[in-house]
Design an enzyme around this catalytic site. Structure first.
Site, PDB file in Angstrom:
ATOM      1  N   ASN A  10      59.093  26.453  43.677  1.00  0.00           N
ATOM      2  CA  ASN A  10      59.644  25.312  44.403  1.00  0.00           C
ATOM      3  C   ASN A  10      58.546  24.335  44.804  1.00  0.00           C
ATOM      4  O   ASN A  10      57.515  24.724  45.345  1.00  0.00           O
ATOM      5  CB  ASN A  10      60.396  25.791  45.645  1.00  0.00           C
ATOM      6  CG  ASN A  10      61.733  26.413  45.306  1.00  0.00           C
ATOM      7  OD1 ASN A  10      61.999  26.771  44.153  1.00  0.00           O
ATOM      8  ND2 ASN A  10      62.587  26.550  46.292  1.00  0.00           N
ATOM      9  N   THR A  15      57.197  19.937  49.654  1.00  0.00           N
ATOM     10  CA  THR A  15      56.298  19.291  50.610  1.00  0.00           C
ATOM     11  C   THR A  15      55.314  18.348  49.916  1.00  0.00           C
ATOM     12  O   THR A  15      55.110  17.211  50.358  1.00  0.00           O
ATOM     13  CB  THR A  15      55.525  20.359  51.403  1.00  0.00           C
ATOM     14  OG1 THR A  15      56.458  21.204  52.088  1.00  0.00           O
ATOM     15  CG2 THR A  15      54.600  19.722  52.423  1.00  0.00           C
ATOM     16  N   GLU A  69      62.233  24.793  56.971  1.00  0.00           N
ATOM     17  CA  GLU A  69      62.806  23.902  55.979  1.00  0.00           C
ATOM     18  C   GLU A  69      64.263  23.670  56.325  1.00  0.00           C
ATOM     19  O   GLU A  69      65.057  24.610  56.421  1.00  0.00           O
ATOM     20  CB  GLU A  69      62.695  24.489  54.563  1.00  0.00           C
ATOM     21  CG  GLU A  69      63.232  23.542  53.490  1.00  0.00           C
ATOM     22  CD  GLU A  69      62.994  24.074  52.083  1.00  0.00           C
ATOM     23  OE1 GLU A  69      62.292  23.404  51.306  1.00  0.00           O
ATOM     24  OE2 GLU A  69      63.509  25.145  51.769  1.00  0.00           O
ATOM     25  N   HIS A  94      58.564  30.648  46.484  1.00  0.00           N
ATOM     26  CA  HIS A  94      58.897  29.684  47.529  1.00  0.00           C
ATOM     27  C   HIS A  94      57.670  29.433  48.400  1.00  0.00           C
ATOM     28  O   HIS A  94      56.785  30.268  48.496  1.00  0.00           O
ATOM     29  CB  HIS A  94      60.029  30.212  48.424  1.00  0.00           C
ATOM     30  CG  HIS A  94      61.367  30.190  47.785  1.00  0.00           C
ATOM     31  ND1 HIS A  94      62.302  29.214  48.022  1.00  0.00           N
ATOM     32  CD2 HIS A  94      61.938  31.033  46.893  1.00  0.00           C
ATOM     33  CE1 HIS A  94      63.390  29.457  47.317  1.00  0.00           C
ATOM     34  NE2 HIS A  94      63.190  30.558  46.616  1.00  0.00           N
ATOM     35  N   ASP A  96      69.563  24.716  46.546  1.00  0.00           N
ATOM     36  CA  ASP A  96      68.452  25.490  47.091  1.00  0.00           C
ATOM     37  C   ASP A  96      68.720  25.926  48.530  1.00  0.00           C
ATOM     38  O   ASP A  96      69.215  25.146  49.346  1.00  0.00           O
ATOM     39  CB  ASP A  96      67.202  24.607  47.028  1.00  0.00           C
ATOM     40  CG  ASP A  96      65.930  25.324  47.420  1.00  0.00           C
ATOM     41  OD1 ASP A  96      65.803  26.507  47.071  1.00  0.00           O
ATOM     42  OD2 ASP A  96      65.059  24.685  48.036  1.00  0.00           O
ATOM     43  N   HIS A  97      68.404  27.159  48.851  1.00  0.00           N
ATOM     44  CA  HIS A  97      68.426  27.686  50.221  1.00  0.00           C
ATOM     45  C   HIS A  97      69.776  27.530  50.929  1.00  0.00           C
ATOM     46  O   HIS A  97      69.880  26.871  51.962  1.00  0.00           O
ATOM     47  CB  HIS A  97      67.329  27.035  51.071  1.00  0.00           C
ATOM     48  CG  HIS A  97      65.971  27.621  50.832  1.00  0.00           C
ATOM     49  ND1 HIS A  97      65.630  28.898  51.232  1.00  0.00           N
ATOM     50  CD2 HIS A  97      64.880  27.111  50.212  1.00  0.00           C
ATOM     51  CE1 HIS A  97      64.380  29.145  50.866  1.00  0.00           C
ATOM     52  NE2 HIS A  97      63.913  28.077  50.240  1.00  0.00           N
ATOM     53  N   HIS A 105      56.911  27.900  54.140  1.00  0.00           N
ATOM     54  CA  HIS A 105      57.300  26.515  53.882  1.00  0.00           C
ATOM     55  C   HIS A 105      56.426  25.552  54.685  1.00  0.00           C
ATOM     56  O   HIS A 105      55.975  25.886  55.785  1.00  0.00           O
ATOM     57  CB  HIS A 105      58.767  26.281  54.281  1.00  0.00           C
ATOM     58  CG  HIS A 105      59.750  26.911  53.363  1.00  0.00           C
ATOM     59  ND1 HIS A 105      60.817  27.666  53.814  1.00  0.00           N
ATOM     60  CD2 HIS A 105      59.855  26.908  52.008  1.00  0.00           C
ATOM     61  CE1 HIS A 105      61.534  28.086  52.779  1.00  0.00           C
ATOM     62  NE2 HIS A 105      60.964  27.639  51.681  1.00  0.00           N
TER      63      HIS A 105
END
Length: 354
Positions: free
Chosen positions: A285, A288, A170, A263, A96-97, A213
């Site tokens: 996603n 958190t 993030e 996201h 991810d990311h 995020h």
């Protein structure tokens, strides 16, 4: 079916888009959080996606090692083994990311390893990888995406791309909460023109519609899910009219040329989530909220049993209470319950592919 084959993963994503539901993509950082994710998916009778971020991958390798490729391979190996005990669900593994500065030390090496695995008749360790080009101009984003899509095709994996910026923070990657958080129909047209609509390799697109995020109080995050519908419809119409260099597959549901990713969904209302999913989101996603669920249970154990987990005033404490397995089980159960909640919100609960 446990870990998905490339064919099963493609079927999962297509089934979600056609069926109007989405899979939770749960970020994990340890064997405990991985086990909690699997437990939650199994409890919900839902297929799903389990993923590691750039920081999570490094953390998996051990803080002294701090190697993203090592951590990713360790995560995948553990997941492949443990997931065998969950034969009634299918799970995909995802990185991810991955921003530009991490490509050559993380996702590109993983893709090279997977291409070699495929050449030798084996399956890739991961089912998809994300290229996060949200901090570079769109042309550069798509230049890199085009190269990664070809490598993904050879590796039998799916590429995820991000178009537009996600606000908040993030793993050290941050963006302000402003108008840059909203993608446009023109952005969607550019993506389809450069990458096609599946005929040049399968990919998912994370267009931004105000996503942020992290955790925020109500009113801070202003989502516009209808923007996803505008992008989908604009690209659908342009493709049918021959205005872009992309070919729609005959099986694509009307008005949903892209398989979309959501996201920064923490704190979103049920209505916002449902709207986004109805417009073609197949992956959302979850990080958190599951982080908090895991840690909240640990905190509860420590506050409740503080005199057992601490050796106070020369006492010996209570080994059963400071044994990591005692609070670890509570944390896994708490996180698994939050995963079930996500599956129910996204409509994937009870829909595991048989």
């Amino acid at each position: 079916m446990s870990i998905a084959t490339p064919e099963q993963y493609a079927h999962m994503l297509d089934a979600a888009r056609a069926g109007g539901y989405a899979y939770p993509a749960i970020n994990v950082t340890s064997s405990q959080t991985l086990n909690a994710a699997l437990q939650g998916l199994a409890d919900a009778e839902s297929d799903g996606i389990i993923q590691v971020s750039v920081g999570g991958a490094a953390y998996f390798s051990g803080q002294r090692v701090n190697n993203r490729v090592t951590g990713s391979l360790a995560f995948a190996a553990f997941a492949h083994e443990v997931a065998k005990q969950y034969p009634n669900i299918t799970v995909a593994l995802h990185t991810d990311h991955c921003a530009k500065q991490y490509l050559d030390e993380w996702v590109n090496p993983l893709l090279d390893i997977e291409i070699d695995e495929v050449k030798h008749g084996r399956e890739p360790m991961f089912q998809s990888h994300m290229w996060d080009g949200s901090t570079v101009p769109l042309k550069e984003n798509l230049d890199i995406a085009e190269k990664l899509l070809e490598k993904s095709r050879l590796a039998h994996t799916v590429l995820e791309i991000e178009i537009g910026a996600v606000g908040g923070e993030e793993d050290g990657h941050s963006a302000e909460i402003n108008e840059k958080l909203y993608s446009s129909v023109a952005d969607g047209m550019a993506v389809a023109d450069r990458l096609g609509l599946g005929e040049r390799g399968k990919y998912m697109a994370a267009f931004t519609f105000g996503n942020v995020h992290g955790a925020y109080k109500p009113g801070v995050v202003k989502l516009r899910p209808a923007l996803l519908h505008e992008i989908q419809q604009g690209v659908w119409n342009a493709s049918r009219a021959g205005e872009i260099n992309a070919t729609l597959d005959a099986d694509v549901p009307d008005g949903k040329p892209f398989e979309l990713v959501f996201h920064g969904g923490s704190g979103s209302t049920a209505q916002e989530i449902a709207k986004a999913v109805s417009y073609g989101v197949v992956k959302m996603n979850i990080d958190t909220d599951t982080q908090y669920a895991f840690t909240r249970a640990v905190a509860g154990h420590m506050f409740r049993d503080y005199d057992g987990v601490l050796k106070i005033d020369g006492e010996v404490g209570n080994k059963k209470q400071y044994d990591p397995r005692s609070w670890g089980r509570e944390a896994e159960d708490s996180m698994a319950a939050r995963v079930v909640e996500a599956c129910e919100e996204l409509g994937s609960a009870g829909r595991a592919l048989k």
